[in-house]
Scaffold this active site. Sequence first.
Site, PDB file in Angstrom:
ATOM      1  CD1 TRP A 152      14.385 -20.058 113.199  1.00  0.00           C
ATOM      2  CD2 TRP A 152      14.915 -22.208 113.511  1.00  0.00           C
ATOM      3  NE1 TRP A 152      14.270 -20.701 111.991  1.00  0.00           N
ATOM      4  CE2 TRP A 152      14.581 -22.014 112.153  1.00  0.00           C
ATOM      5  CE3 TRP A 152      15.282 -23.496 113.940  1.00  0.00           C
ATOM      6  CZ2 TRP A 152      14.618 -23.057 111.225  1.00  0.00           C
ATOM      7  CZ3 TRP A 152      15.312 -24.516 113.022  1.00  0.00           C
ATOM      8  CH2 TRP A 152      14.980 -24.291 111.675  1.00  0.00           C
ATOM      9  CG  HIS A 180       9.964 -21.325 112.025  1.00  0.00           C
ATOM     10  ND1 HIS A 180      10.721 -22.332 111.497  1.00  0.00           N
ATOM     11  CD2 HIS A 180       9.402 -21.858 113.138  1.00  0.00           C
ATOM     12  CE1 HIS A 180      10.647 -23.416 112.248  1.00  0.00           C
ATOM     13  NE2 HIS A 180       9.847 -23.154 113.253  1.00  0.00           N
ATOM     14  NE  ARG A 206      13.771 -16.659 113.031  1.00  0.00           N
ATOM     15  CZ  ARG A 206      14.113 -17.182 111.874  1.00  0.00           C
ATOM     16  NH1 ARG A 206      15.335 -17.003 111.402  1.00  0.00           N
ATOM     17  NH2 ARG A 206      13.243 -17.881 111.186  1.00  0.00           N
ATOM     18  CD  GLN A 220       9.754 -16.996 108.714  1.00  0.00           C
ATOM     19  OE1 GLN A 220       9.023 -17.921 109.077  1.00  0.00           O
ATOM     20  NE2 GLN A 220      11.083 -17.065 108.750  1.00  0.00           N
ATOM     21  CB  VAL A 263      12.304 -29.699 103.987  1.00  0.00           C
ATOM     22  CG1 VAL A 263      10.966 -28.977 104.089  1.00  0.00           C
ATOM     23  CG2 VAL A 263      13.452 -28.771 104.328  1.00  0.00           C
ATOM     24  CB  ALA A 316       6.913 -26.786 103.504  1.00  0.00           C
TER      25      ALA A 316
HETATM   26  C1  FA5 Z   1      12.943 -20.540 108.293  1.00  0.00           C
HETATM   27  O1  FA5 Z   1      12.456 -19.776 109.147  1.00  0.00           O
HETATM   28  C2  FA5 Z   1      12.198 -21.751 107.832  1.00  0.00           C
HETATM   29  N1  FA5 Z   1      11.017 -21.935 108.641  1.00  0.00           N
HETATM   30  C3  FA5 Z   1      11.856 -21.618 106.349  1.00  0.00           C
HETATM   31  C4  FA5 Z   1      11.345 -22.864 105.738  1.00  0.00           C
HETATM   32  C5  FA5 Z   1       9.986 -23.103 105.629  1.00  0.00           C
HETATM   33  C6  FA5 Z   1      12.243 -23.844 105.260  1.00  0.00           C
HETATM   34  C7  FA5 Z   1       9.510 -24.280 105.034  1.00  0.00           C
HETATM   35  C8  FA5 Z   1      11.796 -25.054 104.673  1.00  0.00           C
HETATM   36  C9  FA5 Z   1      10.412 -25.225 104.576  1.00  0.00           C
HETATM   37  P1  FA5 Z   1      15.078 -19.099 107.949  1.00  0.00           P
HETATM   38  O2  FA5 Z   1      15.450 -19.029 109.389  1.00  0.00           O
HETATM   39  O3  FA5 Z   1      16.167 -19.183 106.980  1.00  0.00           O
HETATM   40  O4  FA5 Z   1      14.074 -20.295 107.641  1.00  0.00           O
HETATM   41  O5  FA5 Z   1      14.222 -17.806 107.639  1.00  0.00           O
HETATM   42  C10 FA5 Z   1      13.558 -17.654 106.388  1.00  0.00           C
HETATM   43  C11 FA5 Z   1      13.669 -16.215 105.908  1.00  0.00           C
HETATM   44  O6  FA5 Z   1      13.210 -15.297 106.880  1.00  0.00           O
HETATM   45  C12 FA5 Z   1      15.088 -15.756 105.620  1.00  0.00           C
HETATM   46  O7  FA5 Z   1      15.504 -16.205 104.378  1.00  0.00           O
HETATM   47  C13 FA5 Z   1      14.926 -14.277 105.645  1.00  0.00           C
HETATM   48  O8  FA5 Z   1      14.333 -13.790 104.446  1.00  0.00           O
HETATM   49  C14 FA5 Z   1      13.919 -14.073 106.731  1.00  0.00           C
HETATM   50  N2  FA5 Z   1      14.601 -13.750 108.002  1.00  0.00           N
HETATM   51  C15 FA5 Z   1      15.255 -14.569 108.829  1.00  0.00           C
HETATM   52  N3  FA5 Z   1      15.746 -13.909 109.900  1.00  0.00           N
HETATM   53  C16 FA5 Z   1      15.387 -12.621 109.737  1.00  0.00           C
HETATM   54  C17 FA5 Z   1      15.555 -11.426 110.512  1.00  0.00           C
HETATM   55  N4  FA5 Z   1      16.190 -11.425 111.675  1.00  0.00           N
HETATM   56  N5  FA5 Z   1      15.038 -10.265 110.008  1.00  0.00           N
HETATM   57  C18 FA5 Z   1      14.367 -10.276 108.854  1.00  0.00           C
HETATM   58  N6  FA5 Z   1      14.157 -11.346 108.097  1.00  0.00           N
HETATM   59  C19 FA5 Z   1      14.652 -12.524 108.523  1.00  0.00           C
END
Ligand code: FA5
Length: 352
Positions: A152, A180, A206, A220, A263, A316
């Site tokens: 992140w 997130h 981000r 999200q 997790v 989660a």
């Molecule tokens: C997370 O942010 C974790 N907090 C998710 C999680 C929650 C995991 C609970 C386990 C338990 P990640 O960085 O992969 O995970 O982001 C989740 C989703 O956010 C991605 O699959 C995507 O759909 C969206 N996302 C991530 N980065 C971007 C971005 N720069 N622009 C748009 N959507 C994004």
Amino acid sequence: MQDWEREALDAIKKAQDLEALRALKARYLGKKGLLTQEMKALAALPLEERRQRGQQLNALKEALEGALEAREKELEAEALRKALESERQDVSLPGVRLFAGGLHPITLMERELVEIFRALGYQAVEGPELESEFFNFDALNIPEHHPARDMWDTFWLEGAFRLQGPVGEEVEGKLLLRTHTSPMQIRYMVAHTPPFRIVVPGRVFRFEQTDATHEAVFHQLEGLVVGEGITMAHLKGAIYELAQALYGPESRVRFQPVYFPFVEPGAQFAIWWPEGRKWLELGGAGMVHPKVFQAVDAYRKALGLPPAYEGVTGFAFGFGVERLAMLRYGIPDIRYFFSGRLKFLEQFRGVL
Ligand code: FA5
């Protein structure tokens, strides 16, 4: 016929409006009108003349009354015609559209998602966008210098800001824009005791290069379910219900193992989108890591609260909202959402 009699009939025919007509009526037929005076004068005439003149005057009276009535009707008809003419509505003219404000497509999508989970018994809660390092990372088992932090890219804040903790206490430490919605897991667990089911919609940030599918600011939806006997099967069931609600009975779900520090086991999940005939990678999920429960109870202890997360399990999940909104509304580039372009936004406004 005397001159005034001819004039009278003529004037009545030419009267320009109802008021003029009323004046003429008074002039000839009123109490002091010319005809009335002549009638009165009859009494002074010899019998034969009186009879003759009487007949004449009666005929004249009838003629005047007839003429007045006829002209009155004409003038009334004329007035009505004029009123209709001036008040005429051209119903074939194009209407004037009155636009109301509209909801942003992300808001629409977010509401749809929250409704889906509400129907499954989840409660929707929200958390702050300005967050502390502790809730965004440490309590989620992502300590400083841990390589997982690189997952992140973070906007850090300089300067002093006051931030409230889960039960209103002041939070110390470094501040950031939440990367997130997962920090709300910690906040909610500190302030509540299980069992519960929550979803957390919200904006996240981000420090990233943007492209057609990546934004520095996006949304999200986080889910958290904690209680006795919660298993991975419940998690799969929840995502399955989401898929069904979004894309109907033909939709399917897919889970693949993946690492998230908070997790264990962790998974990334995808939903089969029947219309587009493809898998949509939505986000991450898994069973709440025991270290997360321990961090929550440690924080509760520091606040003087009894432990609440011994002997429970939970799952989660967290996924991006933009991707789903892009599909739902046929939006080809994620950067349109916050471009601030009216041409884009106007497509979602309402019409009164
Ligand atoms: C997370 O942010 C974790 N907090 C998710 C999680 C929650 C995991 C609970 C386990 C338990 P990640 O960085 O992969 O995970 O982001 C989740 C989703 O956010 C991605 O699959 C995507 O759909 C969206 N996302 C991530 N980065 C971007 C971005 N720069 N622009 C748009 N959507 C994004």
